[in-house]
Design a protein around this motif. Structure first.
Motif, PDB file in Angstrom:
ATOM      1  N   SER A 183       5.662  10.840  -4.291  1.00 41.16           N
ATOM      2  CA  SER A 183       4.674   9.980  -3.654  1.00 41.16           C
ATOM      3  C   SER A 183       4.618  10.257  -2.137  1.00 41.16           C
ATOM      4  CB  SER A 183       5.016   8.518  -3.935  1.00 41.16           C
ATOM      5  OG  SER A 183       4.137   7.648  -3.278  1.00 41.16           O
ATOM      6  N   SER A 205      -1.719  -0.910  -5.960  1.00 40.40           N
ATOM      7  CA  SER A 205      -1.800   0.519  -6.239  1.00 40.40           C
ATOM      8  C   SER A 205      -0.733   1.020  -7.197  1.00 40.40           C
ATOM      9  CB  SER A 205      -1.754   1.296  -4.921  1.00 40.40           C
ATOM     10  OG  SER A 205      -0.752   0.785  -4.077  1.00 40.40           O
ATOM     11  N   SER A 244       3.648   9.686   6.275  1.00 35.97           N
ATOM     12  CA  SER A 244       2.803   8.977   5.305  1.00 35.97           C
ATOM     13  C   SER A 244       2.668   7.489   5.640  1.00 35.97           C
ATOM     14  CB  SER A 244       3.378   9.129   3.881  1.00 35.97           C
ATOM     15  OG  SER A 244       4.638   8.496   3.794  1.00 35.97           O
ATOM     16  N   GLY A 304      -5.041   0.084   0.551  1.00 39.38           N
ATOM     17  CA  GLY A 304      -4.224   0.309   1.744  1.00 39.38           C
ATOM     18  C   GLY A 304      -3.799  -0.961   2.457  1.00 39.38           C
ATOM     19  N   GLY A 305      -3.963  -2.112   1.795  1.00 34.28           N
ATOM     20  CA  GLY A 305      -3.587  -3.357   2.453  1.00 34.28           C
ATOM     21  C   GLY A 305      -4.805  -4.199   2.786  1.00 34.28           C
ATOM     22  N   HIS A 344       4.694   5.256  -6.794  1.00 38.58           N
ATOM     23  CA  HIS A 344       3.875   4.152  -6.313  1.00 38.58           C
ATOM     24  C   HIS A 344       2.717   4.667  -5.471  1.00 38.58           C
ATOM     25  CE1 HIS A 344       6.542   5.314  -3.101  1.00 38.58           C
ATOM     26  NE2 HIS A 344       5.706   4.746  -2.253  1.00 38.58           N
ATOM     27  N   GLY A 345       1.687   3.859  -5.391  1.00 43.87           N
ATOM     28  CA  GLY A 345       0.570   4.187  -4.506  1.00 43.87           C
ATOM     29  C   GLY A 345      -0.462   5.027  -5.217  1.00 43.87           C
ATOM     30  N   ASP A 346      -1.628   5.038  -4.653  1.00 46.73           N
ATOM     31  CA  ASP A 346      -2.743   5.750  -5.267  1.00 46.73           C
ATOM     32  C   ASP A 346      -2.681   7.220  -4.899  1.00 46.73           C
ATOM     33  OD1 ASP A 346      -4.748   3.931  -6.615  1.00 46.73           O
ATOM     34  OD2 ASP A 346      -4.431   2.822  -4.764  1.00 46.73           O
ATOM     35  N   ASN A 382      -6.351   6.641   2.367  1.00 46.35           N
ATOM     36  CA  ASN A 382      -6.520   6.588   0.906  1.00 46.35           C
ATOM     37  C   ASN A 382      -7.882   7.133   0.482  1.00 46.35           C
ATOM     38  OD1 ASN A 382      -4.364   5.269  -0.872  1.00 46.35           O
ATOM     39  ND2 ASN A 382      -4.338   3.932   0.890  1.00 46.35           N
ATOM     40  N   GLY A 402       3.508   4.576   3.233  1.00 48.42           N
ATOM     41  CA  GLY A 402       2.274   3.784   3.152  1.00 48.42           C
ATOM     42  C   GLY A 402       2.214   2.689   4.196  1.00 48.42           C
ATOM     43  N   GLY A 403       2.202   1.448   3.732  1.00 44.65           N
ATOM     44  CA  GLY A 403       2.183   0.316   4.640  1.00 44.65           C
ATOM     45  C   GLY A 403       2.900  -0.837   3.966  1.00 44.65           C
ATOM     46  N   ILE A 404       2.831  -2.008   4.582  1.00 43.60           N
ATOM     47  CA  ILE A 404       3.542  -3.127   3.968  1.00 43.60           C
ATOM     48  C   ILE A 404       2.591  -4.258   3.606  1.00 43.60           C
ATOM     49  CG2 ILE A 404       5.760  -2.625   5.028  1.00 43.60           C
ATOM     50  CD1 ILE A 404       5.148  -4.664   7.140  1.00 43.60           C
ATOM     51  N   GLN A 405       1.298  -4.013   3.736  1.00 41.32           N
ATOM     52  CA  GLN A 405       0.333  -5.055   3.398  1.00 41.32           C
ATOM     53  C   GLN A 405       0.022  -5.017   1.895  1.00 41.32           C
ATOM     54  OE1 GLN A 405      -0.215  -7.248   5.696  1.00 41.32           O
ATOM     55  NE2 GLN A 405       0.991  -5.994   7.107  1.00 41.32           N
ATOM     56  N   PRO A 406      -0.472  -6.128   1.361  1.00 43.74           N
ATOM     57  CA  PRO A 406      -0.691  -6.267  -0.084  1.00 43.74           C
ATOM     58  C   PRO A 406      -1.588  -5.191  -0.684  1.00 43.74           C
ATOM     59  CG  PRO A 406      -1.595  -8.148   1.153  1.00 43.74           C
ATOM     60  CD  PRO A 406      -0.822  -7.330   2.112  1.00 43.74           C
ATOM     61  N   GLY A 435       0.803  -1.218   0.000  1.00 39.81           N
ATOM     62  CA  GLY A 435       0.000   0.000   0.000  1.00 39.81           C
ATOM     63  C   GLY A 435       0.834   1.264   0.000  1.00 39.81           C
ATOM     64  N   GLY A 436       0.347   2.292  -0.645  1.00 37.43           N
ATOM     65  CA  GLY A 436       1.000   3.589  -0.691  1.00 37.43           C
ATOM     66  C   GLY A 436      -0.035   4.656  -0.426  1.00 37.43           C
ATOM     67  N   PRO A 437       0.228   5.912  -0.756  1.00 37.19           N
ATOM     68  CA  PRO A 437       1.494   6.444  -1.270  1.00 37.19           C
ATOM     69  C   PRO A 437       2.494   6.692  -0.144  1.00 37.19           C
ATOM     70  CG  PRO A 437      -0.138   8.193  -1.144  1.00 37.19           C
ATOM     71  CD  PRO A 437      -0.819   6.926  -0.693  1.00 37.19           C
ATOM     72  N   LEU A 486      -4.703   2.916   6.794  1.00 39.63           N
ATOM     73  CA  LEU A 486      -4.182   3.334   5.491  1.00 39.63           C
ATOM     74  C   LEU A 486      -5.322   3.435   4.481  1.00 39.63           C
ATOM     75  CD1 LEU A 486      -1.851   4.152   3.702  1.00 39.63           C
ATOM     76  CD2 LEU A 486      -1.273   1.741   3.364  1.00 39.63           C
ATOM     77  N   PRO A 493      -3.658  -1.527   8.095  1.00 36.02           N
ATOM     78  CA  PRO A 493      -4.265  -1.368   6.761  1.00 36.02           C
ATOM     79  C   PRO A 493      -5.610  -0.644   6.788  1.00 36.02           C
ATOM     80  CG  PRO A 493      -4.126  -3.695   7.375  1.00 36.02           C
ATOM     81  CD  PRO A 493      -3.361  -2.928   8.408  1.00 36.02           C
ATOM     82  N   TYR A 517       2.829 -10.427   8.610  1.00 34.81           N
ATOM     83  CA  TYR A 517       4.184  -9.876   8.539  1.00 34.81           C
ATOM     84  C   TYR A 517       4.112  -8.395   8.871  1.00 34.81           C
ATOM     85  CZ  TYR A 517       2.780  -8.483   3.751  1.00 34.81           C
ATOM     86  OH  TYR A 517       2.133  -7.960   2.660  1.00 34.81           O
TER      87      TYR A 517
END
Ligand SMILES: Cc1ncc(C[n+]2csc(CCOP(=O)(O)OP(=O)(O)O)c2C)c(N)n1
Ligand SMILES: Cc1ncc(C[n+]2csc(CCOP(=O)(O)OP(=O)(O)O)c2C)c(N)n1
Ligand code: SF4
Ligand code: SF4
Ligand code: SF4
Ligand code: SF4
Ligand code: SF4
Ligand code: SF4
Ligand SMILES: [Mg+2]
Ligand SMILES: [Mg+2]
Lengths: 357, 73, 182, 249, 357, 249, 182, 73
Positions: free
Chosen positions: E90, A119, E210, A331-332, E130-132, E222, A112-116, A107-109, E218, E215, C39
């Protein structure tokens, strides 16, 4: 071959090795770290080289150097790191070098985060770097497919002399699934690369370059690249699932498509004619397949882990012939079958009413 | 063959060779070459000691320097 | 059949490999399986967890938001995940370390003082997890004992195969304990 | 008559785009001479930077890669890791190496990458028209230090060679100049030594060459040589900054 | 005020100063160098600060720091440099900091060339990082407009707490044209920024950030950003020229639109009903204005200095209701009125034939 | 009873996410104590990096900015140029500062930017799970040096303080440790001196603090302190590497 | 009226400011004007050039591919740009430095030994460009002498306004020379 | 008031304080705190010399140390 349970990142790394990749340059970032961890061990075993670069920028430029020397080479990263590579990617595309770049999206921007997440779609398919270039973008949805597409990625890269991106996400990188690896083919045919810099022994020098100071020359080069991108259309791939009679088609790629697929079955169980179209190549976008899959559709829903990126390409490629709706989490967060079914039912009701009018 | 020879059309007239020559025999020609520079030249070849200083300082590899072969060896 | 299991405990308690073992066992039975860890930069010594899916169909998302089975080895994990469980699911908890009572009335609870039992009966507290896994086999029946043992053979490196009998014993002990309950 | 000086084989016959009197040309030639003398023309791969020497790939008669601004050491790392038995060098300006490419050069050195860097320090950004470089001298006027470089606003010149000499992976670091024939000879010796150490697999080598930019210094080529000698050398003292222990080679 | 002749880059720099910009962080690159050159002299005169950063990456992160401290701040670059800034951009978008980023486009990909181009369109409008996230993107076509939009850019940045990009090109940066500068308004109203980091004197600390590890958090962030981007729609701007009765509408921005405008007159002189639509904001895209401008149109042609980027957005925003054709030059070449007229005539002929059928 | 030790005001009461025994916590506290003692809490702005200390903005009771990986010195430059009368510091790990952020730290030093950097060297990438850092010791095992760091493959550890000490714009550079109470006291003194020099407008200051990562070193917290003392200090000798001439202050 | 002028010469010959002067003169007459330099890493001492447009309408592209007026101060510039000229346009060349004959038959050519004239008649070779500009005024009539003089006042810094009379003289000399030809 | 006081619920049981105490009076409690760690504690407060070493080494600011006020001063 037997199926083994493997983590996506590790399966992908092993598949790269089996595809003849002998050089990896990268920099740690979650959620793709198992790729460098694995290759730091594995590459030396096969006479290859693993280098942890000082940054993503250095890594992509090491890839440039190694690719320019004719090697099968890859790098991998996620969001922020991929952004940092944009200049280098543009150079590699400009100099027409083959390589594979993996983006395990998060997740970004910003940080952001580190979850899937998904984006970075636009960045991947529209060219996040400067200049008119395109990547071939492959979007696996299972670990098996990730493994299969890895071999394909290297072949396509060599064939088109173009960087290929594998666009995954934190789920695909982190999960374990059953997978069958390709055999370690020792007689792997990697095309010869007479243009590579290996020392100009008995020939005129080879130059790896993207600079064309004369605008007419640069225009020529750009048009050559465009032709190549046109050619790539023939590589477009998509999967359809129960779209033959589908009045409502879900469109999604990668992890999001897995959820969408479950929804198709659940929707059908409720008597709704739902189908799924899953683009496997995101660039080139499988336009014809998409249109075919949506022939019967009254509505299309994109299932995406972004704020509405895929939807633009779906509308574009459907030429606005079918209304396209958005169903996503960001966002994850992962879209659930419940989210999507709810959306479907809203549409089904609306349509019911619409028909009454 | 001349001891010191200038590939005149490559010369950019920078005068670094002139500065370098211990014998002060390099001069700039009055005419312009194709690039529009006054090229360097050595008129008095006799005085040249083939030290190569001019060539060593020339950024444009304009100059070839030769030496008379010694009688013995 | 769709088993969506969350396994959670402290970092060092072996929940990750326990989950992998389950997934492998499912694979032995030609089921669709997936495993995914949580994680993140969570404090080490904090809670670690993984999600395992065992299914007759392709696994959609491996990330589980509402588990039908929850296996918890420490108290913070119970507090964190109990509320997300599907009604009617199974909650297996390591009562050697968890003094808290579960709150949910709509789930089946099985408490095992697995560490104590492992120490007492098998003289080895490290197979506590296997006892819980045994109970899981018996209570849910998603995978068989044989599949778990086969999976163990694959997961354990060759030179540690001498541990297989002990592990089998622990699994059987868990099965036994659970059988009494049912 | 025997020829004592002619165009080296490792240079093409292309005319350079360099300004009159720009010493980039001398440095190109020295590198080419060394490659000729070592007989490695057909096994050498060069990397050109972004800077006035961006077109070096047209001037060296070698396999060449053109690298992104500052990234030549990373590109060379990629090349050398694939071509372990080849000779690899980068040719970089001071904006390229000491500014945007700082991390790349330091880490190539730290990894002990087995290639050679020719670092052309002309205390200015030549190609983009005379902006301040990290190596610009105090009080030197440039397009982006219009009042002269003032340490309280623009900081101090960086001595890259001295800094790189603190790094274990670097085996040979020297600063040379090309402002007169004697120094040109010394410069060539240093370059040759660096290439030889590379051939021996010793690790990272770098030769910093003080160079002129008459155009952006606003001086004639001859004045520029004098400015280099008088102003630059006191700030950037010539000499070997790091070398393998005596007898080791 | 009198009109003066000024180089685009210098006019833009002076306009920034007059808009209250006191901080510039940048790195040299052609064709925008006159901006730093000018500001290196000018900013100290008004108590501002000019810093030549060690790289474009450092520059954009200095912008982050200064913007986070509440200053009006800008940076400028071109192609490769803008690519390097993508991670930083970003972050700035993610942390919701106001600033202005100038891209004087040149040809790519890679090192490409230094002549004018519009090949960074997608990167600007779709988010190259990266990111939205989205930038507000303004595309001036004259130096006067560049000056006018500079003030607007800073205001929009502050209003939306979002980075604003001015997307110019080598022509606009390098050319001189007559321009009237805004007065040096000493009572300039810059909105107060209570969120800025200035030392937590007598208040709770301010955090510029940021990162959202949770999530759900986040996702919330978003969605907040998405709302903002929706809001921005009201800022969309476009210029129409003789479109009222136009059967053929040219669409182009920036330098390309100047040429297109000349074509409208030349086409009209030949009896063709040609008009021009020129988007001034590229994001948000002035969809309604475009649709209105194309109401009478049988055909639309995009005039662009890219390989076909603008055309995608034009089709998308026209919802495929009108056929859209491409007319462009790339790599530093500029479309000529002749090129475009030729394309128009081909279309006019086809259409004539079409009507006969 | 008088309190001789309690939580400094410049720390919030949030519990940290750091692993048990991780000395990041000690270093946070030292910085906070110094800020308290100098009475500058309400005029200090901190910059947190990407690394285990990314969340430092939750722990310091100060205005804070979170910077992109490696770019804290650039962010701090932006902050300080706007807030010339404020106190600004960055807090960075060794991956952040010595790898991806190499160029940024060197050029902040070269420009003599008037802020202070707290450089936490734990010879590893903590947050991402134990990859090799530029400061990883030879033979040290990490996820990306699985056979132990081998100089022929992965190069040599970098001594950032020694390298930065060669730069004119840096006024005070010292390496300290926190492996026992005595060293903790010394570390605090060094940090305080750096902040004082900043307040005096002297230029760039950096304190490198050797720190533990029990989790990724695979050691208990107490073993980790010992490993730091026994293994790290010989490679990274403690002490002042650069200081303004005596009497100057 | 649409004047598309390319001015070209060696780097130091002052073509850039000559072009700016022309553009300023056009602005004085309320015309639309633009000026754009060639830019690039060309060798210094090599060819430099700029394009000036003076028009009654908005300037479309300031980049000129087919000039209707070409002013060249050195030989390489003549060789480079002559072929691009519009038929019927005016080619003004500095014959003091250019020994080559133009090839095109379909353009009007005016040769001025401007350096020689400037030295001989005005004792100052630096105003050679002004003589050519004078000729341009007379031959094409796109801007008036007065506009150019006004422009000069703006372009020259105050402390150099003492040079105005000399420049005016040079312009008039150019006008005179051109008048003779027409 | 205690000379050395532990905010038990913040303790991560790392034992750095235990290692640092010159009087060897810090020990780890048998029970677990809310975070699941055995917290550090000082039972024999008498022996504490208020040196603050324990607190100085504690990464989690668990410890407050106090000293008896001197009678004079
Ligand atoms: C990423 C990027 N940033 C900036 C530039 C513009 N640029 C081209 S050359 C150059 C500076 C070159 O200076 P230096 O390295 O000192 O070489 P010199 O020209 O002095 O030999 C710059 C900044 C670029 N091409 N790419
Ligand atoms: C551009 C970018 N690259 C990589 C990462 C992933 N990343 C996060 S923390 C980190 C390393 C941190 O190590 P260090 O700076 O030594 O800090 P520590 O955790 O050891 O305190 C990395 C590589 C990122 N977030 N952004
Ligand atoms: S070779 Fe020596 S003496 Fe001869 S011209 Fe050259 S510098 Fe002068
Ligand atoms: S040094 Fe070379 S280029 Fe310069 S004047 Fe002499 S011969 Fe000509
Ligand atoms: S600009 Fe300077 S460095 Fe570049 S070629 Fe000219 S003199 Fe040499
Ligand atoms: S991973 Fe290492 S550096 Fe990070 S908090 Fe844990 S012990 Fe500290
Ligand atoms: S203050 Fe000193 S003596 Fe008292 S407990 Fe702490 S370390 Fe021990
Ligand atoms: S040092 Fe602090 S956290 Fe560690 S055991 Fe002692 S009190 Fe607890
Ligand atoms: Mg330079
Ligand atoms: Mg670290």
């Amino acid at each position: 071959m037997v199926k083994v349970l493997m983590k996506g990142n590790e399966a992908l790394a092993e598949a790269a090795v089996r595809a003849g990749c002998r050089y990896f340059f990268g920099y740690p970032i979650t959620p793709q770290n198992e790729i460098p961890h694995y290759l730091a061990k594995r590459l030396p075993e096969v006479g290859g080289v693993f280098v942890q670069a000082e940054s993503e920028i250095a890594a992509i430029n090491m890839v440039y150097g190694a690719a320019g020397s004719g090697a099968r080479v890859m790098t991998s990263s996620s969001g922020p790191g991929i952004s940092l590579k944009q200049e280098g990617i543009s150079y590699i595309a400009g100099a027409e070098l083959p390589c594979v770049i993996v983006n395990m999206q998060r997740g970004g921007p910003g940080l952001g985060g580190i979850q899937p997440a998904q984006s970075d779609y636009f960045q991947a398919v529209k060219g996040g770097g400067h200049g008119d270039y395109r990547l071939l973008v492959l979007a696996p949805a299972t670990i098996q497919e990730m493994v299969d597409l890895m071999g394909k990625a290297f072949d396509l890269a060599d064939e088109y002399r173009n960087p290929v991106m594998i666009l995954g996400d934190g789920i695909l990188g982190q999960m374990m699934e059953a997978v069958e690896l390709p055999s370690e083919d020792l007689s792997l045919k990697i095309p010869s690369k007479p243009w590579a810099t290996t020392g100009a022994k008995g020939r005129t020098p080879n130059i790896i370059n993207s600079l064309y100071l004369d605008p007419l020359e640069l225009e020529k080069h750009n048009l050559h690249l465009r032709n190549k991108y046109e050619q790539m259309r023939q590589e477009s791939m998509g999967e359809t699932y129960k779209t033959e009679d589908a009045e409502l088609v879900l469109v999604g790629y990668g992890s999001a498509a897995r959820v969408a697929k479950a929804v198709v079955d659940q929707g059908r169980a409720r008597g709704l004619k739902v189908g799924l179209f899953r683009p496997i190549t995101l660039f080139p976008f499988p336009k014809d397949d998409l249109q075919k899959a949506c022939r019967q559709a009254n509505d299309v829903i994109t299932v995406e882990m972004s704020l509405g990126q895929l939807i633009e390409d779906v509308r574009y490629n459907l030429e606005f012939k079918v209304p396209v709706h958005y169903c996503g989490r960001v966002g994850g967060m992962i879209p659930t079958t419940r989210d999507i079914l709810a959306k479907i039912e809203v549409l089904a009701n609306l349509q019911g009413e619409g028909e009454k009018v | 063959m001349l001891k010191v020879e200038f590939d005149e059309d490559r010369c950019k007239g920078c005068e670094l060779c002139l500065e370098a020559c211990p014998k002060h025999i390099v001069s700039m020609a009055g005419h312009l070459n194709a690039m529009g520079f006054h090229p360097a030249t050595v008129l008095d070849q006799e005085k040249c000691i083939s030290c190569g200083f001019c060539a060593r300082m020339c950024p444009d590899v304009v100059i070839t320097v030769r030496k008379e072969e010694k009688e013995n060896g | 059949m769709l088993q969506e299991i969350i396994l959670a405990g402290f970092g060092g308690q072996g929940v990750m490999s326990m989950g992998q073992l389950l997934a492998y066992a499912g694979l032995e039975e030609n089921k669709y399986v997936s495993w995914i860890p949580s994680y993140g930069p969570e404090m080490r010594g904090g809670t670690a967890n993984c999600s395992v899916t065992i299914s007759d169909k392709e696994v959609s998302s491996p990330i589980i938001t509402e588990p039908n089975t929850l296996i918890v080895l420490n108290r913070p994990s119970l507090e964190k995940f109990e509320k997300d469980m599907q009604p009617g699911g199974w909650l297996l908890l390591n009562s050697s370390l968890i003094d808290l009572e579960p709150q949910r009335q709509d789930v089946n609870v099985f408490k095992i003082p697995s560490v104590d039992i492992a120490s007492e009966k098998l003289n080895n507290s490290r197979v506590a997890n296997m006892i819980i896994l045994g109970a899981y086999i018996q209570l849910i029946g998603a995978v068989s004992l044989e599949s778990v043992v086969k999976a163990l053979k694959k997961v354990l490196p060759e030179y540690r195969h001498d541990l297989l009998p002990l592990n089998r014993q622990a699994l059987e002990l868990g099965i036994e304990l659970a059988r009494k309950v049912l | 008559m025997i020829t004592v000086f002619e165009r080296p084989k490792s240079l093409t016959s292309a005319k350079t785009h360099y300004c009159p009197g720009c010493t980039h040309g001398i440095i190109h030639r020295l590198v080419a001479e060394v490659i000729d003398e070592l007989g490695v023309r057909e096994k050498t791969i060069g990397v050109s930077p972004v800077g006035c020497s961006v077109l070096a790939y047209n001037y060296f008669n070698l396999d060449m890669q053109q690298a992104a601004h500052g990234r030549a050491p990373a590109v060379a790392t990629g090349i050398k890791r694939v071509n372990r038995d080849k000779v690899v060098f980068t040719y970089q300006g001071d904006g390229d190496l000491a500014s945007i490419g700082t991390a790349e050069i330091i880490h190539a050195a730290a990894r002990g990458e087995n290639f050679t860097t020719i670092f052309v320090n002309n205390a200015i950004y030549g190609m983009t028209g005379g902006q301040m470089a990290p190596t610009t001298l105090l009080e030197q006027v440039s397009q982006t230090s219009p009042q002269g470089r003032d340490p309280s606003l623009q900081g101090y010149p960086i001595r890259m060679s001295e800094m790189l000499a603190t790094i274990d992976g670097a085996v040979f670091i020297a600063r040379v100049s090309v402002h007169n024939p004697q120094e040109v000879s010394k410069a060539k010796k240093a370059i040759k030594k660096a290439f030889e150490l590379q051939q021996a697999g010793r690790g990272f080598t770098l030769i910093e060459v003080l160079s002129t930019c008459p155009t952006n210094w606003g001086l004639s080529p001859r004045e520029a040589l004098k400015w280099l000698a008088d102003k630059m050398i006191p700030v950037y003292p010539l000499g070997v900054k790091k070398t393998p222990e005596e007898g080791e080679i």
